[in-house]
Design an enzyme around this catalytic site. Structure first.
Site, PDB file in Angstrom:
ATOM      1  N   ARG A 146     -33.260  62.746 -26.412  1.00 28.69           N
ATOM      2  CA  ARG A 146     -32.231  62.246 -27.325  1.00 28.69           C
ATOM      3  C   ARG A 146     -32.709  62.305 -28.772  1.00 28.69           C
ATOM      4  NH1 ARG A 146     -31.806  57.321 -29.278  1.00 28.69           N
ATOM      5  NH2 ARG A 146     -32.925  56.298 -27.593  1.00 28.69           N
TER       6      ARG A 146
ATOM      7  N   TYR B 116     -10.991  69.376 -43.325  1.00 31.05           N
ATOM      8  CA  TYR B 116     -10.821  69.171 -41.890  1.00 31.05           C
ATOM      9  C   TYR B 116     -10.321  67.755 -41.642  1.00 31.05           C
ATOM     10  CZ  TYR B 116     -11.862  69.259 -36.892  1.00 31.05           C
ATOM     11  OH  TYR B 116     -11.759  69.210 -35.528  1.00 31.05           O
TER      12      TYR B 116
ATOM     13  N   ASP C 159     -19.233  72.208 -46.543  1.00 30.64           N
ATOM     14  CA  ASP C 159     -18.913  72.712 -45.212  1.00 30.64           C
ATOM     15  C   ASP C 159     -18.671  74.212 -45.354  1.00 30.64           C
ATOM     16  OD1 ASP C 159     -17.693  73.529 -42.832  1.00 30.64           O
ATOM     17  OD2 ASP C 159     -16.795  71.562 -42.489  1.00 30.64           O
TER      18      ASP C 159
ATOM     19  N   LYS D 298     -17.938  77.570 -34.134  1.00 27.33           N
ATOM     20  CA  LYS D 298     -17.108  78.649 -34.652  1.00 27.33           C
ATOM     21  C   LYS D 298     -17.891  79.967 -34.731  1.00 27.33           C
ATOM     22  CE  LYS D 298     -13.906  75.450 -35.239  1.00 27.33           C
ATOM     23  NZ  LYS D 298     -14.613  74.180 -35.104  1.00 27.33           N
TER      24      LYS D 298
END
Length: 369
Positions: A36, A89, A159, A183
């Protein structure tokens, strides 16, 4: 003992690592004891992603929104101000607005350097902008926004999901870069991931926030993205060139009112894109207005055979999206109108299929054959 050199790197599918009296450290000095927190396969992905943006290093997350969450929580405090483009977004904006309950103020500006710069003040702590907006493909003069953010001492993060390989935010002064690895970088519509690459952010603070949030990417997903990275340049160039051909075709089609694609010389954002992009490649996403309005747009989506009606972008398969029920669904109607996101708008994400076959399918769906 025979030393084996595999062609591909192994996947470390393990929860924990040996901790016999003392903790082993990863190459960057963080504890390597529990996946983790740190994992060798994830670490390999991070080492491969950072050079794409010419960054110092990166952290990989289980989604792009997980990366943005860690960014917000590592930087923002009560009383801070964050500036975002209103065509950013949707979840990025929604999460920032939710932080209002903790005293964070959100300022949304029209997606232009002028409007964003006007919104930046001495109280601005974070400016998070995009390079190319979704779904109307406005190109923001990001270097000017970064320059203004630096003047007031704000952290500037970009971004860059829509423009990998052609724009390098860190080279023009950005502190960090966000990617939805889902993407273009992974590129196969089969894995979700995110990354935060930095030039001048606090890596230890970010690492601890990822650890606390439990948002590290899983090893197998990291390995899939490593696989996708190998063809990123080939895919992005082909997708960009095919999108250019489709945009030019649509620009002359009688059923199309308007095309949004910065590769078109007639596009209002063409000159900005040519100036800030390092190559004359404008990505695999374009959008257009159907001349028959909402009914025509919906009929187009139903008639498609080779292009799949679905959200997302950047993968090997071509997708068609209806923004008013996907990317812009949560956006207030008055804001959609201001930005040009209307019921006649369709967004295309171009894959790696043959350009002529895609154009044939699109023409047929428009009623041209």
């Amino acid at each position: 003992m025979i030393t084996v050199r595999p062609l591909h790197d192994p996947i470390y599918l393990t929860v924990a690592f040996e901790q016999a009296g003392e903790t082993e450290l990863s190459d960057r000095g963080f504890d390597l004891k529990y996946s983790r927190e740190e994992n060798p396969t994830v670490r390999l992905l991070e080492k491969k992603v950072a050079p794409i943006e010419e960054g110092v290093d990166s952290l990989a997350f289980n989604s792009g929104m997980a990366a943005i969450s860690a960014l917000y929580l590592s930087i923002l405090r009560a009383g801070d101000e964050v500036v975002l483009p209103m065509e950013g977004y949707g979840a990025t904006i929604q999460l920032a607005e939710e932080l209002g309950k903790f005293g964070v103020k959100v300022k949304l500006a029209y997606p232009s350097a002028e409007a964003l710069n006007d919104a930046i003040t001495e109280n601005t702590r974070l400016v998070l902008t995009e390079v190319v907006t979704n779904p109307t493909l406005k190109v923001i003069d990001v270097p000017e926004v970064i320059k203004r953010a630096k003047e007031v001492g704000a952290t500037a993060v970009v971004d860059n999901t829509f423009s990998p390989l052609v724009f390098k935010p860190l080279k023009v002064g950005a502190d960090g870069v966000i990617h939805s690895l889902t993407k273009y970088i992974a590129g196969h519509n089969d894995v979700i991931g995110g990354a935060l690459i930095w030039g001048d952010l606090d890596p230890e603070n970010l690492w601890h926030w990822r650890r606390r949030l439990g948002s590290i990417i899983q090893p197998f997903e990291a390995w899939l993205i490593i696989r996708g990275l190998k063809t990123l340049e080939l895919r992005f160039e082909r997708q960009s060139r095919t999108a250019q051909a489709i945009a030019e075709f649509l620009n002359e089609h009688p059923k199309v009112e308007k095309v949004h694609y910065p590769g078109l010389k007639s596009d209002p954002y063409h000159s900005t894109a040519r100036r800030i992009f390092s190559k004359p490649l404008f990505g695999g996403v374009l959008s257009f207005l159907h001349r028959d309005g909402e009914s025509g747009a919906k009929a187009f989506l139903r008639r498609l055979k080779k292009v799949f009606p679905s959200p997302s972008l950047g993968g090997t398969e071509s997708l068609a999206t209806y923004p008013v029920i996907s990317a812009a669904k949560s956006m207030p109607e008055d804001r959609r109108r201001l930005l040009g996101i209307t019921p006649d708008l369709i967004r295309l994400s171009v894959g790696v299929e043959d350009a002529d076959l895609l154009i044939e399918d699109i023409d047929r769906a428009l009623g041209g054959g």
